[in-house]
Design a protein around this motif. Sequence first.
Motif, PDB file in Angstrom:
ATOM      1  N   PRO A  17      40.781  45.290  43.184  1.00 22.25           N
ATOM      2  CA  PRO A  17      42.771  46.005  43.272  1.00 22.25           C
ATOM      3  C   PRO A  17      42.890  46.064  41.542  1.00 22.25           C
ATOM      4  O   PRO A  17      43.539  46.491  41.296  1.00 22.25           O
ATOM      5  CB  PRO A  17      43.702  45.045  44.013  1.00 22.25           C
ATOM      6  N   ASP A  18      43.163  44.634  41.288  1.00 18.61           N
ATOM      7  CA  ASP A  18      43.130  43.985  39.639  1.00 18.61           C
ATOM      8  C   ASP A  18      41.743  44.404  39.139  1.00 18.61           C
ATOM      9  O   ASP A  18      41.156  43.225  38.724  1.00 18.61           O
ATOM     10  CB  ASP A  18      43.997  42.973  39.696  1.00 18.61           C
ATOM     11  N   TYR A  19      41.318  45.606  38.662  1.00 21.61           N
ATOM     12  CA  TYR A  19      40.357  45.899  37.584  1.00 21.61           C
ATOM     13  C   TYR A  19      39.994  45.398  36.526  1.00 21.61           C
ATOM     14  O   TYR A  19      39.338  44.803  36.359  1.00 21.61           O
ATOM     15  CB  TYR A  19      39.888  47.769  38.095  1.00 21.61           C
ATOM     16  N   ASP A  20      40.618  45.886  35.952  1.00 24.54           N
ATOM     17  CA  ASP A  20      41.236  45.500  34.519  1.00 24.54           C
ATOM     18  C   ASP A  20      40.242  43.731  34.469  1.00 24.54           C
ATOM     19  O   ASP A  20      39.771  43.441  33.864  1.00 24.54           O
ATOM     20  CB  ASP A  20      42.056  45.200  33.704  1.00 24.54           C
ATOM     21  N   ARG A  21      41.393  42.920  35.586  1.00 23.85           N
ATOM     22  CA  ARG A  21      41.117  41.617  35.503  1.00 23.85           C
ATOM     23  C   ARG A  21      39.961  40.902  35.740  1.00 23.85           C
ATOM     24  O   ARG A  21      38.701  40.327  35.102  1.00 23.85           O
ATOM     25  CB  ARG A  21      42.258  40.951  35.912  1.00 23.85           C
ATOM     26  N   GLN A  22      39.447  41.657  36.913  1.00 25.47           N
ATOM     27  CA  GLN A  22      37.765  41.940  37.106  1.00 25.47           C
ATOM     28  C   GLN A  22      37.241  42.228  35.998  1.00 25.47           C
ATOM     29  O   GLN A  22      36.152  41.867  35.966  1.00 25.47           O
ATOM     30  CB  GLN A  22      37.655  42.035  38.576  1.00 25.47           C
ATOM     31  N   ARG A  59      38.081  50.811  40.778  1.00 25.63           N
ATOM     32  CA  ARG A  59      39.417  49.907  41.099  1.00 25.63           C
ATOM     33  C   ARG A  59      40.036  50.537  42.500  1.00 25.63           C
ATOM     34  O   ARG A  59      39.478  52.316  43.133  1.00 25.63           O
ATOM     35  CB  ARG A  59      39.960  50.769  40.157  1.00 25.63           C
ATOM     36  N   LYS A  63      40.569  45.263  48.252  1.00 27.21           N
ATOM     37  CA  LYS A  63      39.066  44.681  47.985  1.00 27.21           C
ATOM     38  C   LYS A  63      38.362  44.726  49.624  1.00 27.21           C
ATOM     39  O   LYS A  63      38.577  44.564  50.301  1.00 27.21           O
ATOM     40  CB  LYS A  63      39.662  42.768  47.864  1.00 27.21           C
ATOM     41  N   HIS A 250      39.204  37.647  42.101  1.00 27.00           N
ATOM     42  CA  HIS A 250      40.031  38.342  43.412  1.00 27.00           C
ATOM     43  C   HIS A 250      39.353  37.815  44.685  1.00 27.00           C
ATOM     44  O   HIS A 250      39.227  38.670  45.829  1.00 27.00           O
ATOM     45  CB  HIS A 250      39.302  40.053  43.358  1.00 27.00           C
TER      46      HIS A 250
END
Length: 312
Positions: A17-22, A59, A63, A250
């Motif tokens: 879900p939090d693609y940028d952080r991953q 994205r 998950k 994640h």
Amino acid sequence: MTQRLLTHLRHVDLAVPDYDRQLAFYTGPWGLVPVAEDSGISFLAAEGSPEQYVVRLRRAEDKRLDLISFGAATRSDVDTLAEQLLADGVQLISRPDTLDTPGGGYGFRFFDIDGRTVEVSAEVGTREHRRIEEREAIPVRLSHVVVNSPDIGATRAWYERHLAFALSDAIGSPRTGDIMNFLRISSQHHTLGIAAGPHTSVHHVSFEMRGLDEFMRGTGRLLRAGARMTWGPGRHLAGDNTFSYFLDPHGNTVEYTTEMEELDEDSWHPHSYTFMDEEVSDQWGTANPMNEVIAKEQHNDVDRGVFVAPPV
């Protein structure tokens, strides 16, 4: 037993879900290199590997594990495996055809017994890579992947029957039965691990480092960056490889490892180790003790991406 047609592990594809952080984690402290991007999908390579990419991030709202990809030597081997799986009643997602991912190639996808998507491909173009130098603490390549299964025996039997994996070693006890099986498709001790878990999910994804010094330097870099190390550093008995386990943003467990054992497949006989022996988990005795909290984290969340067959 099915003729062995797989050669190695290519890549593991994750949806988050939090693609940028991953993406920032894997291309920052973890040490992978972005090689292509297309509307919410990133392909990440290891500098020392000829594979086009070793991790694909996508994205998504949920998950999940999108797929695990293995290599085959030739187009003919891909076709042969597809026909064998069809004859055995395995559900194919796609028939062998040209792939439109980086490097192209020829491959197909299917569901394993737990509903994971598996891809097999050949003739994928290699990328320009380089020798990782001393003290350069970045992943050389993808080492192995371990998955959780609610029926470890059935999952192991499926991979042995349909994809010709061989058991290298097992860990368990008389009371619990096997809790971990290590499977190989080459002389490398394991390319796939199957852990007994409450549900289908990713247990961990492992990355090979150049050597012990680079393994420790990489472990230190992650700690200084604030990543949470759940277990390590230490050295397993099964596989004789080192381990430092971290959580990605994640909650997927990822591992730095090195010096995985190479087997003589003609003479090797699997061991049945007991997890009650502390040296089985960590020969060095340097890692924090395994406990229920670590085990639960490695069970991960229920994988929303698995295929559940309709009742017959």
